[in-house]
Design a protein around this motif. Sequence first.
Motif, PDB file in Angstrom:
ATOM      1  N   VAL A  93      14.421   7.079   7.005  1.00  0.00           N
ATOM      2  CA  VAL A  93      13.331   6.263   7.544  1.00  0.00           C
ATOM      3  C   VAL A  93      12.387   5.915   6.404  1.00  0.00           C
ATOM      4  O   VAL A  93      12.037   6.775   5.594  1.00  0.00           O
ATOM      5  N   VAL A  94      11.979   4.641   6.344  1.00  0.00           N
ATOM      6  CA  VAL A  94      10.995   4.198   5.355  1.00  0.00           C
ATOM      7  C   VAL A  94       9.872   3.492   6.098  1.00  0.00           C
ATOM      8  O   VAL A  94      10.130   2.645   6.963  1.00  0.00           O
ATOM      9  N   VAL A  95       8.629   3.848   5.778  1.00  0.00           N
ATOM     10  CA  VAL A  95       7.459   3.303   6.467  1.00  0.00           C
ATOM     11  C   VAL A  95       6.517   2.674   5.449  1.00  0.00           C
ATOM     12  O   VAL A  95       6.162   3.308   4.448  1.00  0.00           O
ATOM     13  N   TRP A  96       6.097   1.419   5.708  1.00  0.00           N
ATOM     14  CA  TRP A  96       5.117   0.732   4.880  1.00  0.00           C
ATOM     15  C   TRP A  96       3.872   0.438   5.707  1.00  0.00           C
ATOM     16  O   TRP A  96       3.949  -0.302   6.697  1.00  0.00           O
ATOM     17  N   PRO A  97       2.706   0.986   5.361  1.00  0.00           N
ATOM     18  CA  PRO A  97       1.473   0.535   6.012  1.00  0.00           C
ATOM     19  C   PRO A  97       1.264  -0.954   5.753  1.00  0.00           C
ATOM     20  O   PRO A  97       1.620  -1.469   4.683  1.00  0.00           O
ATOM     21  N   ILE A  98       0.699  -1.642   6.704  1.00  0.00           N
ATOM     22  CA  ILE A  98       0.478  -3.084   6.605  1.00  0.00           C
ATOM     23  C   ILE A  98      -0.960  -3.367   6.182  1.00  0.00           C
ATOM     24  O   ILE A  98      -1.899  -2.798   6.747  1.00  0.00           O
ATOM     25  N   ARG A  99      -1.115  -4.226   5.199  1.00  0.00           N
ATOM     26  CA  ARG A  99      -2.443  -4.740   4.857  1.00  0.00           C
ATOM     27  C   ARG A  99      -2.594  -6.119   5.467  1.00  0.00           C
ATOM     28  O   ARG A  99      -1.819  -7.038   5.182  1.00  0.00           O
ATOM     29  N   LEU A 100      -3.585  -6.266   6.342  1.00  0.00           N
ATOM     30  CA  LEU A 100      -3.898  -7.564   6.927  1.00  0.00           C
ATOM     31  C   LEU A 100      -4.725  -8.350   5.924  1.00  0.00           C
ATOM     32  O   LEU A 100      -5.858  -7.970   5.608  1.00  0.00           O
ATOM     33  N   ASP A 101      -4.162  -9.416   5.394  1.00  0.00           N
ATOM     34  CA  ASP A 101      -4.851 -10.176   4.358  1.00  0.00           C
ATOM     35  C   ASP A 101      -6.176 -10.715   4.883  1.00  0.00           C
ATOM     36  O   ASP A 101      -6.251 -11.244   5.993  1.00  0.00           O
ATOM     37  N   VAL A 106      -4.065   2.932   6.232  1.00  0.00           N
ATOM     38  CA  VAL A 106      -3.326   3.818   5.340  1.00  0.00           C
ATOM     39  C   VAL A 106      -3.564   5.277   5.727  1.00  0.00           C
ATOM     40  O   VAL A 106      -2.620   6.092   5.779  1.00  0.00           O
ATOM     41  N   ARG A 107      -4.827   5.625   6.017  1.00  0.00           N
ATOM     42  CA  ARG A 107      -5.137   7.003   6.391  1.00  0.00           C
ATOM     43  C   ARG A 107      -4.405   7.393   7.674  1.00  0.00           C
ATOM     44  O   ARG A 107      -3.835   8.490   7.782  1.00  0.00           O
ATOM     45  N   HIS A 108      -4.394   6.466   8.628  1.00  0.00           N
ATOM     46  CA  HIS A 108      -3.729   6.768   9.891  1.00  0.00           C
ATOM     47  C   HIS A 108      -2.214   6.844   9.704  1.00  0.00           C
ATOM     48  O   HIS A 108      -1.531   7.608  10.391  1.00  0.00           O
ATOM     49  N   ARG A 165       0.813  -1.203   0.000  1.00  0.00           N
ATOM     50  CA  ARG A 165       0.000   0.000   0.000  1.00  0.00           C
ATOM     51  C   ARG A 165       0.854   1.264   0.000  1.00  0.00           C
ATOM     52  O   ARG A 165       0.494   2.288   0.577  1.00  0.00           O
ATOM     53  N   GLY A 166       1.991   1.196  -0.671  1.00  0.00           N
ATOM     54  CA  GLY A 166       2.842   2.374  -0.782  1.00  0.00           C
ATOM     55  C   GLY A 166       3.763   2.517   0.409  1.00  0.00           C
ATOM     56  O   GLY A 166       3.850   1.646   1.283  1.00  0.00           O
ATOM     57  N   GLN A 167       4.475   3.640   0.457  1.00  0.00           N
ATOM     58  CA  GLN A 167       5.448   3.866   1.512  1.00  0.00           C
ATOM     59  C   GLN A 167       5.654   5.350   1.732  1.00  0.00           C
ATOM     60  O   GLN A 167       5.318   6.185   0.888  1.00  0.00           O
ATOM     61  N   VAL A 218       5.278  -1.201   9.141  1.00  0.00           N
ATOM     62  CA  VAL A 218       6.676  -1.577   9.258  1.00  0.00           C
ATOM     63  C   VAL A 218       7.492  -0.314   9.035  1.00  0.00           C
ATOM     64  O   VAL A 218       7.309   0.388   8.046  1.00  0.00           O
ATOM     65  N   ARG A 219       8.397  -0.033   9.972  1.00  0.00           N
ATOM     66  CA  ARG A 219       9.250   1.155   9.866  1.00  0.00           C
ATOM     67  C   ARG A 219      10.713   0.696   9.922  1.00  0.00           C
ATOM     68  O   ARG A 219      11.111  -0.005  10.847  1.00  0.00           O
ATOM     69  N   VAL A 220      11.490   1.103   8.939  1.00  0.00           N
ATOM     70  CA  VAL A 220      12.892   0.699   8.858  1.00  0.00           C
ATOM     71  C   VAL A 220      13.763   1.939   8.862  1.00  0.00           C
ATOM     72  O   VAL A 220      13.466   2.925   8.173  1.00  0.00           O
ATOM     73  N   LEU A 221      14.822   1.923   9.653  1.00  0.00           N
ATOM     74  CA  LEU A 221      15.735   3.050   9.666  1.00  0.00           C
ATOM     75  C   LEU A 221      17.070   2.635   9.064  1.00  0.00           C
ATOM     76  O   LEU A 221      17.516   1.503   9.205  1.00  0.00           O
TER      77      LEU A 221
END
Length: 436
Positions: free
Chosen positions: A337-345, A356-358, A190-192, A324-327
């Motif tokens: 810093v890179v942040v990926w919203p998580i989609r719960l399958d 995603v909105r949050h 869902r993007g980053q 998920v946040r990676v530094l």
Amino acid sequence: MTPDGPFQGADGLVKEDRVHTSVYTDPRIFELELERIFYRSWVYLAHESQIPNAGDFITTSVGRQPLIVSRGADGAVHALFNKCPHRGSRVVQAECGNNPTHECPYHGWCFGSNGKLIGVPYAAAYTDGLLETDAFDLARVAKLDSYRGFIFACLEAHGGPDLKTFLGPAHRVIDNLLDRSPTGQIFLDRGQHRYEFAGNWKFQIENVVDGYHPMFTHASTLENGTQLQRSHAASGYKMQLPGERPTERGTSQLDLASVYAMDNGHSYLTNPGGDRRTGNEVETYRAALKNRHADRYDEIIAFAPLNAAFYPNLVLRVTDNEHVRVLRPVAVDRTEVVVWPIRLDGAPAELTRGIVRHSNIHTSATSVIQTDDLEVFARCQEGMQARRPEWIYLGRGFGREEPGPDPGVVCGPGSWEHPFRAQFQYWRRLMSSVGE
């Protein structure tokens, strides 16, 4: 102070309840951190959902090391240094994609998705058998393993533990995240968000389990009567108990939660109350989880880790704003810093949209929360240029921690600072040792 010799100064920089300012400001220490912590110990690389098919790849970096994480034709995952063995060019520039081969842009050397050299233009000018050896394949990381889809690596050879031992009790946070998916799977599709801040990398890995700062750093978002509110839908969630002021002997809302610190620098902060959004208020989602887990549903929801820090470079947000946040440390005073919203399958689209909105509200470069943190990180970096005091105090709750649920785990109220003390004990061990 060299990469191949013991760092004799590490013990003198870390005390039980404080650390020397130079651990955040000295470029020589930073260079050794890259060697000892980021290149020789386990670090997070990627999630398998980012490379689901044969030929899929992503490019990433650990410190200054460019890497390719790919899935081979046989389904195996590979982690390769993104450097052509011919003349040293970066081979793959794209951030992600699908390609069974990777061609170096400089002289056209071609490699398979597993890193094997499979083609050299005008090869007759080279020694016979060039393609039959592995001497000119893309170099592989020393160790590669995954836990429930989370891919970790040690870039260089070392004598440390296997991945499961390294994760220790912290693996339960990953388990809980996966248990919150109606199918047991998650996706980072869902993007980053990607940005940098002008500060040392340790500020970020400390901050995510710091329950002491929100009511101050994020006052414009949290205080009663302010225009902004930190919540999923402006519900007015507060960081202090009703009627209390931070200057009184009151209790932070996060002290109703607990923070757990463990070996190898890992820690997690639990969700402080049922009024935080956990997704289970969506009826269809709640029903799907109950259908999957039956009698374990209440146990899964009750665990409720909020933020977890997997030292040194991975942050997981499990409830309220799953991501998920990676530094990535770039310099002693610069961190990406890179942040990926998580989609719960299997979760309803309503829940995914909310996550995603949050994420946009909370962890983006234009958020109402992370921007506060990044500003404070920069101010810490600036303040630490002052020569006095020399030591940074990490003593909140010192000596009052209680044993946690597993050996080597200690816990206390959410605003205590034992996670930072645990991080620096592990830091000292890695920086003082060779081959661990």
